[in-house]
Design a protein around this motif. Sequence first.
Motif, PDB file in Angstrom:
ATOM      1  N   THR A  88     -37.416  97.765  89.820  1.00 30.67           N
ATOM      2  CA  THR A  88     -38.215  98.193  88.971  1.00 30.67           C
ATOM      3  C   THR A  88     -38.168  97.879  87.501  1.00 30.67           C
ATOM      4  O   THR A  88     -37.534  96.740  87.484  1.00 30.67           O
ATOM      5  N   PRO A  89     -38.529  98.066  86.426  1.00 27.23           N
ATOM      6  CA  PRO A  89     -39.442  99.480  86.238  1.00 27.23           C
ATOM      7  C   PRO A  89     -40.985  99.092  86.805  1.00 27.23           C
ATOM      8  O   PRO A  89     -41.366  98.163  86.890  1.00 27.23           O
ATOM      9  N   ASP A  90     -41.594 100.284  87.282  1.00 19.46           N
ATOM     10  CA  ASP A  90     -42.714 100.149  87.930  1.00 19.46           C
ATOM     11  C   ASP A  90     -43.847  99.788  86.714  1.00 19.46           C
ATOM     12  O   ASP A  90     -43.709 100.022  85.503  1.00 19.46           O
ATOM     13  N   LEU A  91     -44.928  98.812  87.242  1.00 19.46           N
ATOM     14  CA  LEU A  91     -45.832  98.511  86.269  1.00 19.46           C
ATOM     15  C   LEU A  91     -46.726  99.837  85.851  1.00 19.46           C
ATOM     16  O   LEU A  91     -46.871 100.730  86.798  1.00 19.46           O
ATOM     17  N   PRO A  92     -47.208  99.995  84.812  1.00 22.57           N
ATOM     18  CA  PRO A  92     -48.209 101.038  84.398  1.00 22.57           C
ATOM     19  C   PRO A  92     -49.530 101.191  85.227  1.00 22.57           C
ATOM     20  O   PRO A  92     -49.665  99.845  85.659  1.00 22.57           O
ATOM     21  N   GLU A  93     -50.151 101.975  85.215  1.00 23.92           N
ATOM     22  CA  GLU A  93     -51.423 101.909  86.128  1.00 23.92           C
ATOM     23  C   GLU A  93     -52.547 102.513  84.873  1.00 23.92           C
ATOM     24  O   GLU A  93     -52.578 103.443  84.389  1.00 23.92           O
ATOM     25  N   VAL A  99     -50.536  86.658  83.649  1.00 25.26           N
ATOM     26  CA  VAL A  99     -50.711  87.596  82.427  1.00 25.26           C
ATOM     27  C   VAL A  99     -51.954  87.050  81.855  1.00 25.26           C
ATOM     28  O   VAL A  99     -52.456  85.832  81.584  1.00 25.26           O
ATOM     29  N   SER A 100     -52.945  88.078  81.374  1.00 30.05           N
ATOM     30  CA  SER A 100     -54.150  87.603  80.962  1.00 30.05           C
ATOM     31  C   SER A 100     -54.807  88.916  79.790  1.00 30.05           C
ATOM     32  O   SER A 100     -54.331  89.954  79.886  1.00 30.05           O
ATOM     33  N   PRO A 101     -55.402  88.363  78.789  1.00 36.95           N
ATOM     34  CA  PRO A 101     -55.681  89.053  77.619  1.00 36.95           C
ATOM     35  C   PRO A 101     -56.537  90.157  78.218  1.00 36.95           C
ATOM     36  O   PRO A 101     -57.634  89.970  79.013  1.00 36.95           O
ATOM     37  N   GLY A 134     -49.064  96.371  75.983  1.00 42.19           N
ATOM     38  CA  GLY A 134     -49.404  96.071  74.520  1.00 42.19           C
ATOM     39  C   GLY A 134     -48.956  95.007  73.835  1.00 42.19           C
ATOM     40  O   GLY A 134     -48.324  94.161  74.651  1.00 42.19           O
ATOM     41  N   THR A 135     -49.054  94.543  72.665  1.00 46.12           N
ATOM     42  CA  THR A 135     -48.551  93.477  71.918  1.00 46.12           C
ATOM     43  C   THR A 135     -47.229  93.757  71.193  1.00 46.12           C
ATOM     44  O   THR A 135     -46.879  92.896  70.502  1.00 46.12           O
ATOM     45  N   ASP A 136     -46.763  94.803  71.400  1.00 43.47           N
ATOM     46  CA  ASP A 136     -45.696  95.351  70.439  1.00 43.47           C
ATOM     47  C   ASP A 136     -44.499  95.113  71.042  1.00 43.47           C
ATOM     48  O   ASP A 136     -44.199  94.532  72.167  1.00 43.47           O
ATOM     49  N   GLY A 137     -43.364  95.163  70.456  1.00 44.42           N
ATOM     50  CA  GLY A 137     -41.881  95.062  70.892  1.00 44.42           C
ATOM     51  C   GLY A 137     -41.544  95.605  72.025  1.00 44.42           C
ATOM     52  O   GLY A 137     -40.801  95.170  72.974  1.00 44.42           O
ATOM     53  N   ILE A 138     -41.984  96.949  72.325  1.00 40.66           N
ATOM     54  CA  ILE A 138     -41.558  97.633  73.509  1.00 40.66           C
ATOM     55  C   ILE A 138     -42.179  97.170  74.479  1.00 40.66           C
ATOM     56  O   ILE A 138     -41.884  97.108  75.629  1.00 40.66           O
ATOM     57  N   SER A 139     -43.431  96.765  74.433  1.00 43.02           N
ATOM     58  CA  SER A 139     -44.003  96.122  75.738  1.00 43.02           C
ATOM     59  C   SER A 139     -43.570  95.025  76.063  1.00 43.02           C
ATOM     60  O   SER A 139     -43.145  94.504  77.365  1.00 43.02           O
ATOM     61  N   GLY A 162     -54.392  94.124  74.381  1.00 41.93           N
ATOM     62  CA  GLY A 162     -53.238  93.859  75.083  1.00 41.93           C
ATOM     63  C   GLY A 162     -53.258  92.832  76.146  1.00 41.93           C
ATOM     64  O   GLY A 162     -54.065  91.980  76.196  1.00 41.93           O
ATOM     65  N   PHE A 163     -52.478  92.984  77.076  1.00 33.67           N
ATOM     66  CA  PHE A 163     -52.301  92.019  78.279  1.00 33.67           C
ATOM     67  C   PHE A 163     -52.512  92.579  79.695  1.00 33.67           C
ATOM     68  O   PHE A 163     -51.649  93.579  79.764  1.00 33.67           O
TER      69      PHE A 163
END
Length: 129
Positions: free
Chosen positions: A73-78, A52-54, A83-88, A58-59
């Motif tokens: 899964t889940p696949d990483l996004p491309e 993980v890197s800034p 982001g830095t939010d709770g969903i991420s 985001g990261f």
Amino acid sequence: MLPGRITDGQRLDRKRHLGNDIILIIFQEDPQSGAFQLSSIRSKQNHIICFVSPKNDGFELLLAPRKEVPYFTPDLPEPAVIGTDGISRDFLLHKLINGERASYKAPIFASKITRTRSVLLYDVIDRYI
């Protein structure tokens, strides 16, 4: 940031904490610095390394599973930036938990889990039947 002693030149105390984990999360302030050497940690337990890197606001993520670990899964996004939010955060935790579960299917863990489950099942039978 792991605990350690000045007299421990090889950093064995720090490596011991990392050597027993299935998944390692390595945070790199500056991924270009090359400060982390993957070869410095040798363990049969480590099956997935998550770097993980800034990156901007985001990261950036990089997952490196061993070849024995089946797809999960889940696949990483491309591009693999979250982001830095709770969903991420929940996405990353979901990915890593599924990665650990997939690691259990690797040969080194499969036989151990089968043996452990067998012992636990026999214990339940002895106690309650």
